[in-house]
Scaffold this active site. Structure first.
Site, short mmCIF file in Angstrom:
data_model
loop_
_atom_site.label_atom_id
_atom_site.label_comp_id
_atom_site.label_asym_id
_atom_site.label_seq_id
_atom_site.Cartn_x
_atom_site.Cartn_y
_atom_site.Cartn_z
CE LYS A 231 27.13 -67.64 71.24
NZ LYS A 231 25.92 -67.78 70.40
CD GLU B 160 36.79 -66.92 57.27
OE1 GLU B 160 36.25 -66.30 56.35
OE2 GLU B 160 37.87 -67.51 57.15
CB CYS C 97 29.31 -66.46 53.89
SG CYS C 97 30.41 -67.88 54.01
CD GLU D 208 25.82 -62.14 53.99
OE1 GLU D 208 25.75 -61.70 55.15
OE2 GLU D 208 26.62 -63.01 53.64
P1 NAD Z 1 25.35 -63.37 63.53
O1 NAD Z 1 26.44 -62.41 63.32
O2 NAD Z 1 24.01 -62.85 63.88
O3 NAD Z 1 25.72 -64.39 64.70
C1 NAD Z 1 26.89 -65.18 64.66
C2 NAD Z 1 27.25 -65.63 66.06
O4 NAD Z 1 27.60 -64.48 66.83
C3 NAD Z 1 26.13 -66.32 66.83
O5 NAD Z 1 26.69 -67.40 67.56
C4 NAD Z 1 25.64 -65.25 67.78
O6 NAD Z 1 25.05 -65.75 68.97
C5 NAD Z 1 26.94 -64.52 68.10
N1 NAD Z 1 26.78 -63.13 68.55
C6 NAD Z 1 25.76 -62.27 68.32
N2 NAD Z 1 26.02 -61.08 68.90
C7 NAD Z 1 27.24 -61.18 69.49
C8 NAD Z 1 28.06 -60.27 70.21
N3 NAD Z 1 27.70 -59.01 70.45
N4 NAD Z 1 29.26 -60.71 70.65
C9 NAD Z 1 29.67 -61.97 70.41
N5 NAD Z 1 28.91 -62.88 69.73
C10 NAD Z 1 27.72 -62.48 69.27
O7 NAD Z 1 25.29 -64.26 62.21
P2 NAD Z 1 24.22 -65.37 61.82
O8 NAD Z 1 22.94 -64.68 61.46
O9 NAD Z 1 24.21 -66.45 62.84
O10 NAD Z 1 24.90 -65.99 60.49
C11 NAD Z 1 24.75 -65.43 59.22
C12 NAD Z 1 25.94 -64.56 58.88
O11 NAD Z 1 27.15 -65.30 58.99
C13 NAD Z 1 25.91 -64.04 57.45
O12 NAD Z 1 26.27 -62.69 57.42
C14 NAD Z 1 26.97 -64.88 56.74
O13 NAD Z 1 27.55 -64.28 55.62
C15 NAD Z 1 27.95 -65.07 57.83
N6 NAD Z 1 28.80 -66.23 57.54
C16 NAD Z 1 30.08 -66.03 57.15
C17 NAD Z 1 30.88 -67.12 56.82
C18 NAD Z 1 32.32 -66.94 56.38
O14 NAD Z 1 33.06 -67.90 56.46
N7 NAD Z 1 32.74 -65.78 55.95
C19 NAD Z 1 30.37 -68.40 56.89
C20 NAD Z 1 29.05 -68.56 57.26
C21 NAD Z 1 28.27 -67.47 57.60
#
Ligand code: NAD
Length: 486
Positions: free
Chosen positions: A184, A260, A294, A390
């Protein structure tokens, strides 16, 4: 646009078939222009249900989980097929993600495609069984064998910032391990995933249901995937806030959760470092992909006596990097992913001003799309909002430290522990600082840890588990111990 995406929009991959899905299409925006570039299939709950059914069936009723040689062949076949479409994939990635073209030669595209070969090799060469020898627990002589088996159906949920890197950091080890997957992807980047789905369906022997790709603008489909008891494991990358929700929801069916999450990594400059080299490297780092990484080090900790000089070097470096069209070969700093994300970054800059900090840069350049100038925030302590939370934009926060121990203390004074950097010359001091910082990856004097065999992940609220490398592969395995009386 690329041949991989028909004019009528991208499709879902469910049970080996490319399907439109039950929902309407949703628009896909190019963040560098703000213009809609086309459409993606908008899956509904019935599509997600069908994808989970397909993944469950492929795991339970086929030999996929038992044939590591076939899986390795499929992974190499997928790598080669993707390479055959590399320029189309590059075009999609630049247009949809706003990823600078130069990054598509590495982690934004070609890196993770090449890494499929690493995971194919692992599938073939891994020690699936280990002989633990004979023992006599409770007086009963037994020969013990330890067997590693795939965990089952994996729900993979990913963000938008490095879609190929993160999608493949899940798909590649999961397939090598013998699991089946429902991916997803984030609503902002559906095409990167859908293009891979189309290549899997049309150009590989990966059996129906082994990989399912469900794009949607509804975050609720992620929640549905987490809640479904037929899914054995959730592999999630995203924000710490969503990670918390995912972990709580997964507790209802007690499935394994791999997380992650976010970061607020520290870049420590010791007083024996080359200040100019270190500070300009740190400042350059936050501009790459407009700071939407990240693991980027966004807190710059410098010796107090060099604070003003460091502020000057950082401000000049940041001012020299102009945000621009990601399609141009020389661009480092592209757009933010959305207007919403830009407004969020600006709110953080407002909070820095309100808390008494000095903000240099941070304006909207005269460009279409969601650009923001690289920005320095100075004059605030590590307890400031911009130093604790962040931001996910090209923003560097400059903080003074009073020596090596204080630098370690400040680096660790964060809810996160994902990455970081240390610069200095004395090896003993560097080692002490490296050992003292609680973080999953650390770069010393510009070293690069990113590669297929290097486990990546976070301490504290940056996550649970490791991605990539053998550790990342083993996340997708169960352990079975077999004792035979003898
Ligand atoms: P997000 O948490 O808003 O969304 C991530 C994913 O989760 C999306 O596919 C979203 O549709 C899904 N999602 C949202 N609500 C959900 C729920 N209740 N249940 C299940 N899935 C749900 O993150 P974002 O804004 O897309 O990405 C940015 C974030 O990702 C930043 O905080 C960044 O640090 C983090 N990130 C971490 C890593 C790592 O490896 N540690 C890598 C890249 C990005």
């Amino acid at each position: 646009m690329s041949n991989l995406i028909p004019d009528s929009g991208s499709q879902l991959l469910i049970g080996g078939k490319l399907v439109p899905g039950q929902g309407n299409l949703f628009g896909n925006i190019n963040p560098a222009t703000g213009e809609q570039i086309g459409y993606a299939a908008n899956a509904g709950p019935a599509d997600m249900d069908a994808a989970i059914t397909a993944a469950r069936t492929a795991f339970d009723a086929t030999d996929w989980s038992r044939d590591a040689g076939f899986r390795a062949a499929c992974l190499r076949q997928l790598r080669d097929a993707l390479r055959g479409h590399i320029e189309e994939l590059r075009e999609i990635t630049i247009a949809e993600v706003g990823a600078p073209r130069m990054l598509t030669a590495g982690p934004q595209l070609e890196g993770p495609i090449g890494d499929l070969g690493y995971f194919a090799d692992l599938a073939e060469n891994y020690s699936w069984e280990t002989d633990l020898g004979i023992a006599s627990p409770m007086g009963i002589k037994s020969s013990r064998r330890l067997r590693r088996e795939p965990i089952g159906v994996v729900g993979a949920i990913t963000p938008w910032n490095f879609p190929h890197q993160i999608n493949f950091a899940k798909i590649s080890p999961a397939l090598a391990a013998g699991t089946t997957v429902v991916l997803k992807p984030a609503p902002d980047t559906p095409w990167c995933a859908a293009a891979v789905g189309r290549i899997i369906a049309e150009e590989t022997d990966i059996p129906a249901g082994v990989v399912n790709i469900v794009t949607s603008d509804d975050h609720g489909l992620g929640a549905q995937l987490v809640a479904d008891p037929r899914v054995d494991m959730i592999s999630f990358t995203g924000s710490t806030r969503t990670g918390r929700t995912v972990m709580a929801a997964a507790a209802q069916s007690l499935k394994k959760v791999f997380l992650e999450l976010g970061g607020k990594s520290a870049f420590i400059v010791l007083d024996d470092a080359d200040l100019k080299a270190a500070v300009s490297y740190a400042a350059f780092g936050v501009t790459v992909h407009a700071g939407q990484g990240c693991a980027i080090s966004t807190r710059l900790l410098v010796p107090r006596e060099h604070y003003d000089e460091a502020a000057d070097i950082a401000a000049r470096t940041l001012a020299g990097i102009r945000p621009g069209n990601p399609d141009r070969p020389g661009t480092v700093c592209g757009p933010l992913i959305s207007e919403q994300q830009r407004a969020r970054v600006e709110r953080y800059l407002d909070s820095a001003r309100a808390e008494g900090g000095t903000v240099t840069g941070g304006n909207r350049p005269d460009l279409p799309g969601y650009f923001i100038e690289p920005t320095l925030v100075a004059g605030l302590p590590n307890s400031a909002t911009v130093a604790q939370e962040e931001i996910f934009g090209p923003v560097l926060t400059l903080i003074a430290h009073d020596g090596d121990d204080d630098a370690i203390r400040l680096a660790n004074d964060s809810p996160y522990g994902l990455s970081g950097s240390v610069w200095g010359t004395d090896p003993a001091r560097l080692r002490t600082v490296v050992n003292g910082v609680r973080t999953g990856t650390l770069s010393v004097n510009g070293g690069v840890w990113y590669s297929a065999d290097a486990p990546f992940g976070g301490y504290k609220q940056s996550g649970i588990g490791r991605e990539m490398g053998i550790a990342g592969f083993e996340e997708y395995l169960e352990t079975k111990l077999i004792a035979t009386g003898c």
